[in-house]
Design an enzyme around this catalytic site. Structure first.
Site, PDB file in Angstrom:
ATOM      1  CD  GLU B 286      27.148   9.955  22.607  1.00  0.00           C
ATOM      2  OE1 GLU B 286      26.989   9.493  21.461  1.00  0.00           O
ATOM      3  OE2 GLU B 286      26.243  10.485  23.260  1.00  0.00           O
ATOM      4  CD  GLU B 289      33.903  11.366  21.851  1.00  0.00           C
ATOM      5  OE1 GLU B 289      32.954  10.612  21.590  1.00  0.00           O
ATOM      6  OE2 GLU B 289      34.336  12.205  21.025  1.00  0.00           O
ATOM      7  CB  CYS B 312      22.918   8.164  18.480  1.00  0.00           C
ATOM      8  SG  CYS B 312      22.436   9.138  19.868  1.00  0.00           S
ATOM      9  CB  SER B 332      30.056  12.038  20.705  1.00  0.00           C
ATOM     10  OG  SER B 332      30.488  10.705  20.649  1.00  0.00           O
ATOM     11  CE  LYS B 371      19.677   5.602  13.277  1.00  0.00           C
ATOM     12  NZ  LYS B 371      21.000   5.896  13.810  1.00  0.00           N
ATOM     13  CD  GLU B 374      23.855   6.391  10.833  1.00  0.00           C
ATOM     14  OE1 GLU B 374      22.895   5.630  11.071  1.00  0.00           O
ATOM     15  OE2 GLU B 374      24.480   6.991  11.711  1.00  0.00           O
ATOM     16  CD  GLU B 379      31.021   8.475   6.293  1.00  0.00           C
ATOM     17  OE1 GLU B 379      31.116   8.405   5.062  1.00  0.00           O
ATOM     18  OE2 GLU B 379      30.394   9.367   6.874  1.00  0.00           O
ATOM     19  CB  CYS B 516      13.819   7.398  17.812  1.00  0.00           C
ATOM     20  SG  CYS B 516      15.532   7.913  17.873  1.00  0.00           S
TER      21      CYS B 516
END
Lengths: 488, 591, 131
Positions: B286, B289, B312, B332, B371, B374, B379, B516
């Site tokens: 990141e 980037e 994230c 990102s 999560k 996710e 993908e 978090c």
């Protein structure tokens, strides 16, 4: 001159003018009061006049209208709103609908007067979508008033602008409560919020908002035209003017009536209402809809006004008045109203959401003969707690039908519980069909018509109904030509 | 500020005007029970619909009882909080609530941690009169990859609705139906999976009952651990170590990193690794980037997309896919640390230990419920095999540890395994709001300027304010950084970008309050915001205690690039560590 | 329609309308006419007031009786819906209750044509704001 019991102030034009023709209204002085306010009076003068008239909110609460206007006028904001509460929802009540259908301009004119008094330029009528005729006539009236320049901008050549729009309600009873109503208009879920803040402070879209009911508004133009002192001569010390009632139930002349405050229930039921149908005995009168209570014989000579009805254990409400005779079971009446409240509770606060359901379940058990005497104490306690803890007026008053019937018809509850009998003969589960042996000739007609085969007996011998099987449909009784079948 | 004097239970108290009776009573040490009311003090997150009516008190001169949570004190008010009338009302209302609540406490996910249960204990409820003939309101169960909704247990406190609508501005939850049948859920009673839900789990974090819980994967993990053909490895997110101890009675803010590692090892995981390793990797990707886009921008390229947004937080990813799909090329492309870890574990590490992909089970321990969603995104699967097999919340890990008869408090401290267990302080602070961007700044600064930072802490990026701004001097180039936690706050920054008014070069977004550490999978805070602050402190303490504090200094990361990835943003890195986003705005169909 | 701009405009319009009405009401005037109003609130319509109104308009025309038939709101006598009010020039309006098509026919034939009273008259039982 004949002295009639009724005076038509609110209903002055109802049933007289064509509500779709503004000229018929103008011929009967419509908009003269608005003209007088704008051209001759200051907003403070208008509020003073309404305060002096002693007008109190006709939606049920009885809050002094002038005071409400004064509070709204003192809260400064770039935009204020006048809202007409036309979300009439009590079972059997249709006063507001009749006023809107019969004399829409009275309400429009009053809203504009209110707007002038509190400094609002926008009016909204919150009306239930189930009133299509009232909606149609209001739309026509608004268009005509705009066309004649009686609403819109620069009314009577002044700097005062006032426009009115309609907002439709989906028919939730709780939206008659002003904070719920405002939320509904905002497109939110129709449920109340805690006051304060009151709408006069933070209402529609967060702006100061004055909410009055249809009938309250309909009193305003006449107060301005004829003066506060004319209006406050009518009525009792603390409740001025008249009240419109939708008289319904077991009276001969059901309909819309308007009586001065202070008229007794006896005058309403026995003189105007023409007494009880079919010569039956009067048992009770229910006022205030699902929030009200049942009054009895002993209350018949009570002068009707806001405070007396509350003292008697009921309330004025918006004006539903349902008369009951000896055939009405009072436990069932309480159950009927609870059923309504259970349906109409918004679900926000727990006592109203769950407590009313529990009240209903208990009443249902009693009407089925499954109650026990301890249930009566539980009914009373639950009712008191629901009243004491609910968030809005709906829950705070919903147990009233239970409490007032417990107070006034305790014996009837006991009869259901101890004797498994419904004295009025209304509770199906407590009825039993019997054949009187002496009268039965054994024609078998009843046995043949019974859909469940509950009737047995030899030809030409007395028959017998097995009450375990009987579904109480009454077909046998209808068929019997010898009056041999009775209900006990 | 104007003051008012009043009496509560015959004690006089003076409070600021606008203080509620409940808060005034608290000052006197009188603890009025509240159920629907919730206040994360200092964060400005408050729920007071005045709906449960448990907190009612008697106010002299008032007709009915007053809800103390939402009634302001007035001058001369005389309040009684425990008269017979109040106690009877409170108990009766509680009996009402319980009469419409399932009695399966023994098997309920919230048992022992349930505010309704606690209230029943406090009010001494022993029976519910008439329960045998009381109807219950029932609803369909709703299962999703992250959240399970059992509305039979909903008590209409509306906390979830407030979090979802007001704080997160997601709008997936609102009250439906009327009266006895009313409950809270997506519009038209659709399943949560069909709604705009981001799975942030804040509804679960505030639900006082078992109506909203996480999807439990502990069974799956136990099965994997007891399967001899599987190699099971685990990664633990930074915020977990700062909160897990609470489940074992330790003071909030107690770091249990070493004990947690021991517990995981004793549970039978073959390798105990750290998501922090992947966080360092995230910074490499990141950060590169960000520097790439910045360099282009400063070089005059007007096409380059700025600000760059962190990626994230999976709830945040869901949020922009639903609400800002037209901006899906701004964040990102770096995968979240959980997914980077999974991808590296099932390639680089699997090769190293010579285990076939399908025999390697990757478990993650996350403070998060999104999560879970996710981990099962298509993908992030190779031939149907997910990079991360099971994502457990901190709460689920606590259950696992308890079931293994381990007392976390008394366990010795052990270290993570190598190579995927090594991490820097920069990775640890991913667990708090502002941490990701601070970690990125530490690395980007040094890579861009070629200078060593004298002080690695960027205090200007820290704090609990929902939207924060800071400008960092990158050797003469001022870089504007924005930080938001809470999706409602993120929305404000996104609206600015949409309107072309954003002043930022980079923005960090976390869905949960505090980042978090306040995630939907953490031990329940039960409205105590001091817990979130204590966890934040613990995270910064862990960072300070680390020898290495900058991601690019992690020797195993350096080695990973040397041995496997080449360099940041390489083709291989792209394939394994980056992702793309989807437009989910039109996904809702009402059947 | 020109807009009402001042209170004087309104008073003027009202007075014009009132004198027009008085003219229509008075007994000895060429413009006097029979005025019939049908109670067309929701309760009236639900009881069949619309059929009665349609019938009256058609029947009066067929029978060459000049009259104005218009709608009005609820007269309040729900027990006797549909209700209609008939005002003949120079007379007070009379309210008839329980008016169905047959009854309306009877009212035309007996009361309107021959001044004979028919059953179902509802006596006035209220004061107005003016008395």
């Amino acid at each position: 001159m004949t002295k009639y019991k009724q005076i038509r102030i609110v209903l002055n034009n109802c049933g007289v003018i064509d509500p779709e023709n503004i000229e018929e209204s103008i011929a009967r002085d419509s908009y003269m009061a608005l003209g007088k306010c704008i051209t001759e009076m200051t907003p403070q003068d208008v509020i003073k006049e309404i305060k002096e008239s002693g007008l109190r909110g006709r939606g049920g609460g009885g809050f002094p209208t002038g005071l409400k206007w004064e509070i709204a006028s003192k809260n400064h904001a770039d935009q204020k709103y006048v809202v007409c509460n036309a979300d009439e929802g009590d079972p059997g009540a249709f006063m507001d609908r009749s006023v809107l259908e019969g004399d829409p301009h009275a309400v429009l004119e009053a809203m504009a007067i209110c707007g002038y008094a509190i400094g609002a330029t926008k009016g909204l009528i919150y009306i239930r979508a189930e009133y299509p005729m009232a909606i149609k006539r209001l739309k026509i009236a608004i268009d005509q008033a705009l066309e004649y320049g009686l609403l819109g901008n620069n009314i009577f050549g002044s700097k005062f602008d006032f426009n009115i729009e309609l907002r439709y309600g989906a028919g939730a009873f709780v939206c008659g409560e002003e904070t719920s109503l405002i939320h509904s208009m905002e497109g939110l879920r129709g449920e109340p919020t805690i006051k304060p803040p009151f709408p006069a402070e933070k209402g529609y879209l967060g702006k100061p908002t004055n909410v009055n009911n249809v009938e309250t508004f309909a009193c305003v133009p006449i107060i301005i035209r004829k003066g506060a002192s004319w209006f406050n001569k009518i009525g009792t010390e603390k409740s001025k003017g008249t009240k419109v009632f939708a008289l319904a139930g077991k009276v001969n002349n059901v309909g819309l009536i308007e009586v001065p405050m202070g008229t007794t229930l006896r005058e309403v039921i026995f003189e105007i209402g023409g007494g009880i149908q079919n010569g039956k005995k009067f048992k009770a009168v229910q006022t205030g809809g699902p929030s009200g209570g049942c009054l009895t014989e002993k209350h018949l000579d009570t002068p009707i006004d806001f405070d007396n009805l509350i003292a008697a254990g009921s309330m004025m409400g918006s004006g539903g008045m349902i008369v009951m005779d000896e055939d009405n079971c009072m436990v069932s009446v309480a159950k009927f109203y609870l059923d309504f409240t259970v349906e109409e509770s918004c679900g926000k606060c727990s006592p109203c959401r769950i407590g009313n359901k529990r009240l209903y379940e208990l009443l249902e058990r009693i009407t089925k003969g499954q109650g026990v005497m301890d249930d009566l104490q539980r009914l009373r306690n639950m009712s008191n707690v629901i009243k004491d803890t609910s968030l809005c007026g709906l829950g705070q008053t919903s147990p009233n039908p239970v409490l007032s019937t417990l107070d006034n018809f305790y014996d009837e509850y006991v009869a259901h519980i101890k004797d498994h009998k419904c004295p009025a003969g209304q509770c199906k589960d407590l009825m039993k069909y019997f054949i009187i042996a002496e009268n039965c000739v054994g024609c078998t007609a009843c046995a043949r018509v019974c859909p469940v085969g509950a009737i047995t007996g030899e030809k030409k011998e007395p028959h017998f109904i097995n009450s375990e099987i009987c579904i109480k449909c009454g077909a046998c009784m209808e068929r019997c030509k010898f009056d041999a079948i009775i209900i006990k | 500020m104007e003051k008012v004097k009043l009496s509560i239970d015959n004690k006089l108290v003076e409070v600021e005007k606008g203080t509620t009776i409940y808060k005034a009573a608290k000052q006197l040490g009188i603890d009025i029970p509240v159920l629907c009311y919730m206040n994360l003090e200092g964060l400005g997150i408050e729920n007071k619909p005045g709906g449960c009516r448990i907190c009612v008190v008697e106010v002299e001169g008032r007709r009915n009882l007053a809800p103390s949570c939402s009634t302001d004190c007035t001058e001369g008010m005389v309040v009684h909080t425990h008269t017979m009338r109040v106690i009877n009302a409170r108990r009766t209302v509680m009996e009402f609530i319980l009469s419409d609540h399932p009695k399966d406490c023994l098997t309920c996910a919230k048992s022992g941690n349930c505010e309704l249960q606690d209230m029943a204990v406090k009010l001494g409820i022993r029976e519910i009169p008439g329960q045998e003939y009381a109807a219950m309101s029932t609803y369909k169960m709703d299962f999703s990859p992250s959240i399970i909704r059992d509305l039979d247990k909903c008590i209409m406190c509306r906390r979830c609705e407030m979090m979802c609508n007001e704080f997160q501005t997601v709008g997936a939850l609102s009250a439906f139906n009327r009266g006895f049948q009313s409950a809270v859920g997506p519009a038209f009673e659709m399943d949560i999976e069909d709604s705009t839900c981001t799975y942030c789990g804040q509804c679960v974090a505030v639900c006082p009952t078992g109506a909203l819980t996480e999807k439990d994967h502990t069974r799956d993990v136990i099965n994997a651990l007891s399967d001899p053909t599987k190699t099971v490895i685990v990664q633990t997110a930074p915020a977990v170590r700062a909160a897990l101890g609470e489940e074992f009675g330790l003071k909030p803010g107690t770091l249990v990193t070493g004990k947690m590692v021991t517990a995981l090892r004793r549970l039978g995981f073959n390798y105990v690794f750290d998501t922090d390793f992947a966080a360092d990797l995230t910074i490499m990707e990141e950060g590169t980037e960000l520097l790439g886009r910045l360099t282009k921008f400063l070089g005059g390229d007007k096409e380059v997309k700025l600000p760059i947004l962190t990626s994230c937080c999976p709830a945040w990813v869901n949020f922009f896919e639903h609400n800002f799909p037209e901006m899906k090329d701004i964040p990102s492309t770096a995968r979240s640390p959980q997914q980077m870890f999974g991808a590296i574990a099932k390639t680089y590490f699997a090769d190293k230990i010579k285990v076939k992909r399908e025999d390697l089970v990757v478990v993650s321990i996350m403070p998060c419920l999104a999560k879970k969603y996710e981990a099962q995104r298509d993908e992030f699967k190779v031939d149907g095999n997910p990079d991360v097999d099971f994502s457990l919340s901190t709460r689920e890990l606590a259950h696992l540890i308890k079931q293994a008869n381990l007392d976390l408090k008394t366990l010795p401290d052990e270290d993570f395994d190598k190579p995927l267990g090594e991490s820097t302080g920069a990775a640890v602070i991913f667990g708090v709001t502002g941490g990701v961007i601070e970690a990125a700044t530490r690395t980007a600064y040094e890579l861009h300027t070629g200078k060593k930072l004298a002080k690695v802490e960027f205090e200007q990026l820290r704090g609990m304010e929902f939207i924060r701004k800071a400008t960092i001097d990158f050797n003469g180039t001022p870089i504007n950084i924005g930080i938001a936690h809470g999706l409602g706050n993120a929305r404000k920054l996104l609206d600015e970008i949409k309107a072309g008014k954003s002043e930022f070069h980079a923005i960090e977004i976390m869905a949960c309050p505090g980042g978090c550490i306040g995630g939907g999978g953490q031990p329940l805070h039960h409205s105590d915001s001091s817990i979130l602050k204590a966890r934040t402190k613990a995270i910064y303490a862990e960072d300070e205690g680390k020898v290495l504090r900058k991601s690019h200094e992690n020797p195993y990361i350096i080695k990973l690039y040397e041995e496997f990835l080449g360099k940041p943003m390489s083709e291989k890195a792209h394939h394994l560590l980056h992702t793309h986003y989807f437009d989910k705005s039109g996904k809702i169909e009402i059947s | 329609m020109t807009k009402i701009k001042t209170i004087a405009d309104l008073v003027k319009l009202r007075d014009e309308l009132q004198s027009k009405q008085a003219l229509a009401d008075s007994a000895d005037n060429a413009e006097s006419i029979i005025q019939i109003k049908i109670g067309m609130g929701t309760s009236g319509i639900a009881s069949g007031a619309k059929d009665v109104m349609d019938f009256l308009i058609e029947a009066l025309e067929k029978r060459n009786i000049e009259a104005i038939v218009s709608q009005t709101g609820d007269m309040g006598y729900s027990y006797a819906e549909p209700t209609i009010s008939v005002k003949k020039p120079g007379k007070s309006p009379i309210i008839f209750g329980y008016v169905n098509v047959q009854k309306a026919d009877e009212i035309i034939e007996k009361y309107i044509k021959r001044d004979e009273l028919v059953e179902g008259v509802i006596p006035v039982n209220y004061h107005t704001i003016d008395n």
